[in-house]
Design a protein around this motif. Structure first.
Motif, PDB file in Angstrom:
ATOM      1  N   GLY A   1     -16.440   7.989 -21.827  1.00 29.67           N
ATOM      2  CA  GLY A   1     -16.630   9.433 -21.827  1.00 29.67           C
ATOM      3  C   GLY A   1     -16.483  10.101 -20.478  1.00 29.67           C
ATOM      4  N   ASP A   2     -16.285   9.321 -19.392  1.00 24.09           N
ATOM      5  CA  ASP A   2     -16.104   9.877 -18.049  1.00 24.09           C
ATOM      6  C   ASP A   2     -14.639   9.810 -17.648  1.00 24.09           C
ATOM      7  OD1 ASP A   2     -18.842  10.411 -17.637  1.00 24.09           O
ATOM      8  OD2 ASP A   2     -19.188   8.302 -17.096  1.00 24.09           O
ATOM      9  N   THR A   3     -14.217  10.740 -16.782  1.00 17.53           N
ATOM     10  CA  THR A   3     -12.824  10.820 -16.355  1.00 17.53           C
ATOM     11  C   THR A   3     -12.673  10.238 -14.952  1.00 17.53           C
ATOM     12  OG1 THR A   3     -12.536  12.827 -17.673  1.00 17.53           O
ATOM     13  CG2 THR A   3     -10.866  12.366 -15.996  1.00 17.53           C
ATOM     14  N   TYR A   4     -11.684   9.338 -14.794  1.00 18.96           N
ATOM     15  CA  TYR A   4     -11.437   8.700 -13.503  1.00 18.96           C
ATOM     16  C   TYR A   4      -9.958   8.820 -13.161  1.00 18.96           C
ATOM     17  CZ  TYR A   4     -15.987   6.434 -14.246  1.00 18.96           C
ATOM     18  OH  TYR A   4     -17.311   6.184 -14.467  1.00 18.96           O
ATOM     19  N   THR A   5      -9.642   8.598 -11.880  1.00 21.17           N
ATOM     20  CA  THR A   5      -8.258   8.477 -11.442  1.00 21.17           C
ATOM     21  C   THR A   5      -8.103   7.145 -10.733  1.00 21.17           C
ATOM     22  OG1 THR A   5      -6.514   9.440 -10.073  1.00 21.17           O
ATOM     23  CG2 THR A   5      -8.743   9.695  -9.279  1.00 21.17           C
ATOM     24  N   ASP A   6      -6.908   6.556 -10.805  1.00 17.79           N
ATOM     25  CA  ASP A   6      -6.715   5.239 -10.215  1.00 17.79           C
ATOM     26  C   ASP A   6      -6.247   5.300  -8.763  1.00 17.79           C
ATOM     27  OD1 ASP A   6      -4.217   6.212 -10.624  1.00 17.79           O
ATOM     28  OD2 ASP A   6      -3.399   4.417 -11.599  1.00 17.79           O
ATOM     29  N   LYS A   7      -6.247   6.494  -8.156  1.00 20.83           N
ATOM     30  CA  LYS A   7      -5.899   6.609  -6.738  1.00 20.83           C
ATOM     31  C   LYS A   7      -6.564   7.851  -6.158  1.00 20.83           C
ATOM     32  CE  LYS A   7      -1.905   7.919  -5.404  1.00 20.83           C
ATOM     33  NZ  LYS A   7      -0.439   8.017  -5.162  1.00 20.83           N
ATOM     34  N   GLN A   8      -6.683   7.876  -4.853  1.00 22.28           N
ATOM     35  CA  GLN A   8      -7.310   9.012  -4.184  1.00 22.28           C
ATOM     36  C   GLN A   8      -6.363  10.203  -4.165  1.00 22.28           C
ATOM     37  OE1 GLN A   8      -8.553   8.208  -0.189  1.00 22.28           O
ATOM     38  NE2 GLN A   8      -9.786  10.055  -0.030  1.00 22.28           N
ATOM     39  N   VAL A   9      -6.887  11.351  -4.552  1.00 21.03           N
ATOM     40  CA  VAL A   9      -6.070  12.566  -4.552  1.00 21.03           C
ATOM     41  C   VAL A   9      -6.775  13.640  -3.732  1.00 21.03           C
ATOM     42  CG1 VAL A   9      -4.972  12.097  -6.766  1.00 21.03           C
ATOM     43  CG2 VAL A   9      -7.144  13.334  -6.713  1.00 21.03           C
TER      44      VAL A   9
ATOM     45  N   GLN B   1       0.824  -1.200   0.000  1.00 18.86           N
ATOM     46  CA  GLN B   1       0.000   0.000   0.000  1.00 18.86           C
ATOM     47  C   GLN B   1       0.865   1.259   0.000  1.00 18.86           C
ATOM     48  OE1 GLN B   1      -2.416  -0.657   3.455  1.00 18.86           O
ATOM     49  NE2 GLN B   1      -4.008  -1.770   2.324  1.00 18.86           N
ATOM     50  N   TYR B   2       1.969   1.216   0.738  1.00 20.13           N
ATOM     51  CA  TYR B   2       2.877   2.362   0.771  1.00 20.13           C
ATOM     52  C   TYR B   2       3.499   2.610  -0.592  1.00 20.13           C
ATOM     53  CZ  TYR B   2       6.940   5.215   1.916  1.00 20.13           C
ATOM     54  OH  TYR B   2       7.881   6.206   1.938  1.00 20.13           O
ATOM     55  N   VAL B   3       3.932   1.502  -1.250  1.00 15.79           N
ATOM     56  CA  VAL B   3       4.552   1.635  -2.575  1.00 15.79           C
ATOM     57  C   VAL B   3       3.557   2.171  -3.580  1.00 15.79           C
ATOM     58  CG1 VAL B   3       5.587   0.353  -4.483  1.00 15.79           C
ATOM     59  CG2 VAL B   3       6.266  -0.158  -2.129  1.00 15.79           C
ATOM     60  N   VAL B   4       2.315   1.657  -3.541  1.00 15.97           N
ATOM     61  CA  VAL B   4       1.280   2.132  -4.454  1.00 15.97           C
ATOM     62  C   VAL B   4       1.011   3.611  -4.213  1.00 15.97           C
ATOM     63  CG1 VAL B   4      -1.158   1.939  -5.065  1.00 15.97           C
ATOM     64  CG2 VAL B   4       0.216  -0.125  -4.768  1.00 15.97           C
ATOM     65  N   GLY B   5       1.063   4.021  -2.954  1.00 11.25           N
ATOM     66  CA  GLY B   5       0.806   5.421  -2.631  1.00 11.25           C
ATOM     67  C   GLY B   5       1.866   6.349  -3.168  1.00 11.25           C
ATOM     68  N   LEU B   6       3.069   5.833  -3.418  1.00  6.96           N
ATOM     69  CA  LEU B   6       4.142   6.673  -3.948  1.00  6.96           C
ATOM     70  C   LEU B   6       3.991   6.928  -5.445  1.00  6.96           C
ATOM     71  CD1 LEU B   6       7.258   5.154  -2.123  1.00  6.96           C
ATOM     72  CD2 LEU B   6       6.050   7.284  -1.575  1.00  6.96           C
ATOM     73  N   SER B   7       3.236   6.087  -6.110  1.00  3.54           N
ATOM     74  CA  SER B   7       3.108   6.233  -7.559  1.00  3.54           C
ATOM     75  C   SER B   7       2.233   7.425  -7.904  1.00  3.54           C
ATOM     76  CB  SER B   7       2.516   4.957  -8.155  1.00  3.54           C
ATOM     77  OG  SER B   7       1.198   4.756  -7.675  1.00  3.54           O
ATOM     78  N   GLU B   8       2.462   7.951  -9.106  1.00  6.00           N
ATOM     79  CA  GLU B   8       1.662   9.079  -9.557  1.00  6.00           C
ATOM     80  C   GLU B   8       0.268   8.608  -9.950  1.00  6.00           C
ATOM     81  OE1 GLU B   8       3.547  11.131 -12.690  1.00  6.00           O
ATOM     82  OE2 GLU B   8       5.308  11.718 -11.505  1.00  6.00           O
TER      83      GLU B   8
END
Length: 240
Positions: A24-32, A9-16
């Motif tokens: 047609g909808d915009t998503y992100t693959d992590k919480q910002v 989880q820590y490593v994933v959190g470091l990724s952009e």
């Protein structure tokens, strides 16, 4: 196993964060989280209105050109900014009144009741009446009559040895300390009751009977005080 999960989880959190377009909808693959444009200071805690006035007049800290002084309740006032670039307000001062505790609606022995009346209520005609009445009540003397639950009578000491019967005063209008000391304490109606408790003697209680109207009166008094004290500083607007 738990340590491995936490490490992943820590490593994933470091990724952009990646932006995805799906149907047609915009998503992100992590919480910002959005970073505010403006920094906010922590509020200064105060206990008197005069401290707030002194702070406002001193211009000790950088403030907005227009500030709001909000009377939140009879015991709380805030100094807040107008909306900033993030559509948020900065609270610079939070003022909380220091008022004595009193158990409204709860019975107490009549000696404690007398002490509380003298120390936590402003002197007026009905306070004097209650003090004189409660101070002369004889033990095992409370007698209730009538079915409406309002009228009572009690045996009181009328001299060194003589006793007499008296009607318990009701309702009474009292001025407890319930708001900031700089402003007038609102007078309101209370229901005064007495009872005989086994092993505890005579007990007294008062019940608030104005539906909370005193709160509106107190807030008007606070607003009037602050408007008067800050009248030479038009950048401060007092609201309630």
């Amino acid at each position: 196993m738990d340590m491995t999960r936490e490490a992943l989880q820590y490593v994933v959190g470091l990724s952009e964060a990646n932006i995805l377009e799906i149907n047609g909808d915009t998503y992100t693959d992590k919480q910002v989280h959005r970073i505010d444009n403006s920094l906010h200071a922590a509020a200064i805690e105060m206990n008197t209105l005069s401290s707030l006035v002194d702070y406002a007049k001193a211009f000790a800290d950088e403030m907005s050109d227009q500030m709001l002084v909000q009377v939140v309740s009879p015991t709380e006032v805030k100094l807040i900014s107008c909306l900033d670039a993030d559509r948020k307000r900065e609270c610079l001062v939070n003022v909380s009144a220091m008022i004595p505790d009193f158990n409204y609606g709860r019975y107490m022995d009549h000696e404690s009741f007398i002490i509380a009346l003298q120390s936590k209520f402003i002197d007026n005609k009905d306070r004097e009446l209650l003090l004189r009445f409660a101070g002369t009540v004889k033990d095992e003397s409370i007698a209730q009559y009538g079915d409406d639950g309002v009228t009572q009578k009690a045996t009181i000491k009328t001299g060194i040895t003589s006793v007499g019967e008296a009607i318990v005063p009701n309702p009474v209008h009292l001025c407890p300390f319930r708001t900031f000391v700089e402003v007038e304490q609102p007078e309101s109606a209370f229901v005064f009751r007495m009872k005989q408790s086994e092993g505890r003697g005579v007990e007294c209680a008062i019940f608030e009977a104005d539906g909370g109207a005193w709160k509106n009166a107190a807030m008007r008094n606070i607003k009037g005080y602050l408007q008067s004290e800050l009248s030479e500083l038009p950048q401060f607007t007092v609201i309630s």
